[in-house]
Each structure stands twice: as C-alpha cells, then as structure tokens.
Design a protein around this motif. Structure first.
Motif, mmCIF file in Angstrom:
data_model
loop_
_atom_site.group_PDB
_atom_site.id
_atom_site.type_symbol
_atom_site.label_atom_id
_atom_site.label_comp_id
_atom_site.label_asym_id
_atom_site.label_seq_id
_atom_site.Cartn_x
_atom_site.Cartn_y
_atom_site.Cartn_z
ATOM 1 N N ASP A 196 0.852 -1.192 0.000
ATOM 2 C CA ASP A 196 0.000 0.000 0.000
ATOM 3 C C ASP A 196 0.890 1.245 0.000
ATOM 4 O O ASP A 196 1.988 1.238 0.574
ATOM 5 N N THR A 197 0.416 2.310 -0.631
ATOM 6 C CA THR A 197 1.163 3.565 -0.679
ATOM 7 C C THR A 197 0.505 4.593 0.239
ATOM 8 O O THR A 197 -0.700 4.864 0.113
ATOM 9 N N LEU A 198 1.281 5.140 1.144
ATOM 10 C CA LEU A 198 0.787 6.156 2.065
ATOM 11 C C LEU A 198 1.275 7.527 1.624
ATOM 12 O O LEU A 198 2.439 7.708 1.271
ATOM 13 N N MET A 199 0.368 8.505 1.681
ATOM 14 C CA MET A 199 0.695 9.883 1.324
ATOM 15 C C MET A 199 0.601 10.736 2.578
ATOM 16 O O MET A 199 -0.417 10.730 3.273
ATOM 17 N N PHE A 200 1.664 11.499 2.867
ATOM 18 C CA PHE A 200 1.701 12.392 4.025
ATOM 19 C C PHE A 200 1.740 13.837 3.508
ATOM 20 O O PHE A 200 2.572 14.181 2.662
ATOM 21 N N SER A 201 0.855 14.670 4.029
ATOM 22 C CA SER A 201 0.827 16.057 3.540
ATOM 23 C C SER A 201 0.333 17.013 4.620
ATOM 24 O O SER A 201 -0.464 16.657 5.484
ATOM 25 N N ALA A 202 0.839 18.246 4.563
ATOM 26 C CA ALA A 202 0.425 19.356 5.422
ATOM 27 C C ALA A 202 0.974 20.618 4.779
ATOM 28 O O ALA A 202 1.971 20.574 4.041
ATOM 29 N N PHE A 203 0.332 21.751 5.035
ATOM 30 C CA PHE A 203 0.711 22.978 4.327
ATOM 31 C C PHE A 203 2.148 23.403 4.608
ATOM 32 O O PHE A 203 2.794 24.032 3.775
ATOM 33 N N GLN A 204 2.697 23.060 5.804
ATOM 34 C CA GLN A 204 4.039 23.507 6.145
ATOM 35 C C GLN A 204 5.135 22.499 5.777
ATOM 36 O O GLN A 204 6.303 22.740 6.022
ATOM 37 N N PHE A 205 4.721 21.344 5.193
ATOM 38 C CA PHE A 205 5.699 20.305 4.851
ATOM 39 C C PHE A 205 5.640 19.956 3.360
ATOM 40 O O PHE A 205 4.612 20.140 2.700
ATOM 41 N N LYS A 206 6.750 19.442 2.864
ATOM 42 C CA LYS A 206 6.765 18.881 1.519
ATOM 43 C C LYS A 206 6.054 17.541 1.556
ATOM 44 O O LYS A 206 6.263 16.742 2.464
ATOM 45 N N GLY A 207 5.192 17.290 0.558
ATOM 46 C CA GLY A 207 4.465 16.027 0.516
ATOM 47 C C GLY A 207 5.413 14.835 0.414
ATOM 48 O O GLY A 207 6.490 14.929 -0.172
ATOM 49 N N LYS A 208 5.006 13.702 1.009
ATOM 50 C CA LYS A 208 5.884 12.530 1.001
ATOM 51 C C LYS A 208 5.051 11.264 0.819
ATOM 52 O O LYS A 208 3.950 11.149 1.368
ATOM 53 N N ARG A 209 5.578 10.324 0.038
ATOM 54 C CA ARG A 209 4.929 9.036 -0.170
ATOM 55 C C ARG A 209 5.865 7.909 0.252
ATOM 56 O O ARG A 209 7.068 7.987 0.007
ATOM 57 N N ILE A 210 5.288 6.890 0.864
ATOM 58 C CA ILE A 210 6.077 5.692 1.182
ATOM 59 C C ILE A 210 5.251 4.456 0.834
ATOM 60 O O ILE A 210 4.016 4.473 0.927
ATOM 61 N N VAL A 211 5.931 3.398 0.398
ATOM 62 C CA VAL A 211 5.274 2.120 0.097
ATOM 63 C C VAL A 211 5.498 1.195 1.286
ATOM 64 O O VAL A 211 6.635 0.975 1.718
ATOM 65 N N VAL A 212 4.422 0.671 1.822
ATOM 66 C CA VAL A 212 4.489 -0.148 3.040
ATOM 67 C C VAL A 212 5.158 -1.483 2.734
ATOM 68 O O VAL A 212 4.830 -2.158 1.749
ATOM 69 N N THR A 213 6.106 -1.865 3.586
ATOM 70 C CA THR A 213 6.823 -3.142 3.443
ATOM 71 C C THR A 213 6.510 -4.048 4.632
ATOM 72 O O THR A 213 5.898 -3.623 5.620
ATOM 73 N N GLU A 214 6.946 -5.290 4.528
ATOM 74 C CA GLU A 214 6.772 -6.243 5.634
ATOM 75 C C GLU A 214 7.485 -5.726 6.879
ATOM 76 O O GLU A 214 6.987 -5.859 8.004
ATOM 77 N N GLU A 215 8.672 -5.136 6.660
ATOM 78 C CA GLU A 215 9.452 -4.607 7.789
ATOM 79 C C GLU A 215 8.697 -3.488 8.513
ATOM 80 O O GLU A 215 8.744 -3.390 9.749
ATOM 81 N N ASP A 216 7.980 -2.660 7.729
ATOM 82 C CA ASP A 216 7.208 -1.576 8.330
ATOM 83 C C ASP A 216 6.118 -2.117 9.247
ATOM 84 O O ASP A 216 5.875 -1.580 10.341
ATOM 85 N N LEU A 217 5.466 -3.184 8.810
ATOM 86 C CA LEU A 217 4.387 -3.775 9.596
ATOM 87 C C LEU A 217 4.897 -4.429 10.878
ATOM 88 O O LEU A 217 4.167 -4.563 11.863
ATOM 89 N N GLU A 218 6.134 -4.860 10.855
ATOM 90 C CA GLU A 218 6.711 -5.530 12.026
ATOM 91 C C GLU A 218 7.181 -4.536 13.097
ATOM 92 O O GLU A 218 7.427 -4.923 14.240
ATOM 93 N N LYS A 219 7.295 -3.265 12.723
ATOM 94 C CA LYS A 219 7.765 -2.251 13.674
ATOM 95 C C LYS A 219 6.655 -1.854 14.649
ATOM 96 O O LYS A 219 5.486 -1.819 14.291
#
Length: 252
Positions: free
Chosen positions: A70-93
């Motif tokens: 899954d691809t997550l999008m992070f955004s807010a007016f004071q930040f540069k937008g960022k996308r990350i693709v969820v990995t197995e390692e991410d779920l284990e954290k």
C-alpha cells in the motif's frame, strides 16, 4: 487427457490461495511524524490504495489500516508532501517513524520603511512643541486645573474645586512627587554605580540605597541631574555623603 484435467484444478487452487494470501485483510500501522517543527497535529495521512485517511494527533502520532505494498501519502501545508510504500518490515515495527521536510519560503528582498516623521504634530492633530505630561502630571492637571510647570490653567470647572475639598488633589500631588523621585532614582542608578558610591564616597553597602533616597531631596543635586551635569552632581554627592555619614554616626 485425464491427467491434464486433474492438474488444472490443482493449479487453479494454488493460484487462488496465492491471490487470497496477497489480498489478506489490512492491519493497523502505528507511526509518528518526525520533524523540527513542533506543531505536528492535524497532518493528513492517506492510504492511496483505499483512498481512506486519518489525521495525526498531538505529537504527530497516527494509526491507519494498511497492508504490504500500500502507498501512504503524508501532507500538510508547512511540509513537503511525502509518499512511502508499506513493506513487511514496516508492519513488524512497533512504531513507524516518518521524517518530514519543512517548506522554507525565501523573500527576494525586504524593504523597511521608517515613518518617524509622521506623528500627531506633523499631521496637525496637536500643536507643535506641546508639553508632554507624565501619567501623574496628567492626573493632577485633570483633577486640579493646575499645570505642574505653568501654574493655574486658564480653564476652570467645578471638578477641580470638588477634588480640592475631597482631598483627591493632595493625594495626586503626593503621587507626582513620588513619580519624580522614582524617575530621579533610576537616573542616579544609570549615572552612578553602587560600586562608585561604596568605594569613592565610602558609603557602606548596607546604606547605599538609603543614601540614594537621601540625596534625591537635595535641591543642588536635583538641579545638576536635571541639567545632566554629571560632574557637578558627583561633586554634590561627595558633600552629601559626608553629611549622610554623620547622620548614620549619630543614629548608631
């Protein structure tokens, strides 16, 4: 032919099982936004695959349902937008940390204009060179119709007369005296340090403040300070220091 027919169902079952494994239910992913910016609440965290999102809470924490790829999008007016693709390692954290970069806006040029020349006098609102009153002087003038520097005002009303009988004028006169003495004390501290009073005038440290109150009533000293004549003021202070030490000796 029969052998092929037997193999095909097994192939379809294996493929279906594999697809089902890939399409397993989404689980909760907990994370935190990391940044030098202190206000991290209310940022958008969106799962672009499900088109569902959440907002970060105080501290930048969030909890969103995801699965691998899954691809997550992070955004807010004071930040540069960022996308990350969820990995197995991410779920284990226990907590996924997402570093965000602040958007910095630079101005090409800043011009500071000074308008010191614009004031009530230049605009014709008040006459030029009009006397400026201290708070205590304004209250006394309003209560008594008396100008502390010019004398009796040309205007007259019943309010000043009432204030005289009520005793309010005397109270305001005392307040004006206190204000002037307080102003002179601050001026003394700006012109002469406690070290000067202790070492040059030989006043004990415990009596330095008392000496300051002693000299604010001397006319010569007040006149010298009013003219900002530091040399004369220091000379008068020397004479007053001798008198003050005699007073202390008599008290002891």
């Amino acid at each position: 032919m029969q052998r092929i027919m037997l193999i095909l169902p097994f192939f379809f079952l294996t493929t279906t099982a594999s697809l089902l494994a890939q399409q397993k239910e989404r689980t909760h992913l907990k994370g935190k936004i990391v940044s030098q910016y202190s206000h991290l609440e209310g940022m958008d965290v969106i799962n672009l695959n499900t088109e569902k999102g959440v907002k970060t809470i105080a501290g930048g924490y969030f909890d969103i349902k995801v699965r691998v790829n899954d691809t997550l999008m992070f955004s807010a007016f004071q930040f540069k937008g960022k996308r990350i693709v969820v990995t197995e390692e991410d779920l284990e954290k226990d907590l996924l940390l997402v570093q965000m970069e602040i958007i910095v806006h630079y101005l090409d040029e800043v011009m500071v204009m000074r308008y010191d020349h614009i004031n009530p006098e230049s605009l014709g609102i008040v006459p030029k060179n009009q006397k400026k009153y201290t708070p205590a002087e304004r209250k006394l003038k309003a209560a008594s119709g008396y100008d502390a520097t010019l004398g009796l005002n040309t205007s007259f009303s019943l309010d000043p007369l009432f204030n005289v009988f009520s005793g309010r004028t005397k109270m305001l006169e005392k307040a004006l005296v206190v204000e002037k003495k307080d102003k002179l004390l601050r001026k003394i501290e700006a012109y002469f340090s406690d070290e000067f009073i202790r070492e040059k005038l030989q006043i004990e440290e415990a009596f330095v403040d008392g000496f300051k109150y002693y000299i604010v009533d001397d006319p010569k000293f007040v006149e010298a300070m009013g003219k900002k004549d530091k040399t004369t003021a220091a000379f008068v202070m020397g004479e007053l220091a001798e008198e003050y030490k005699k007073v202390l000796a008599d008290v002891k």
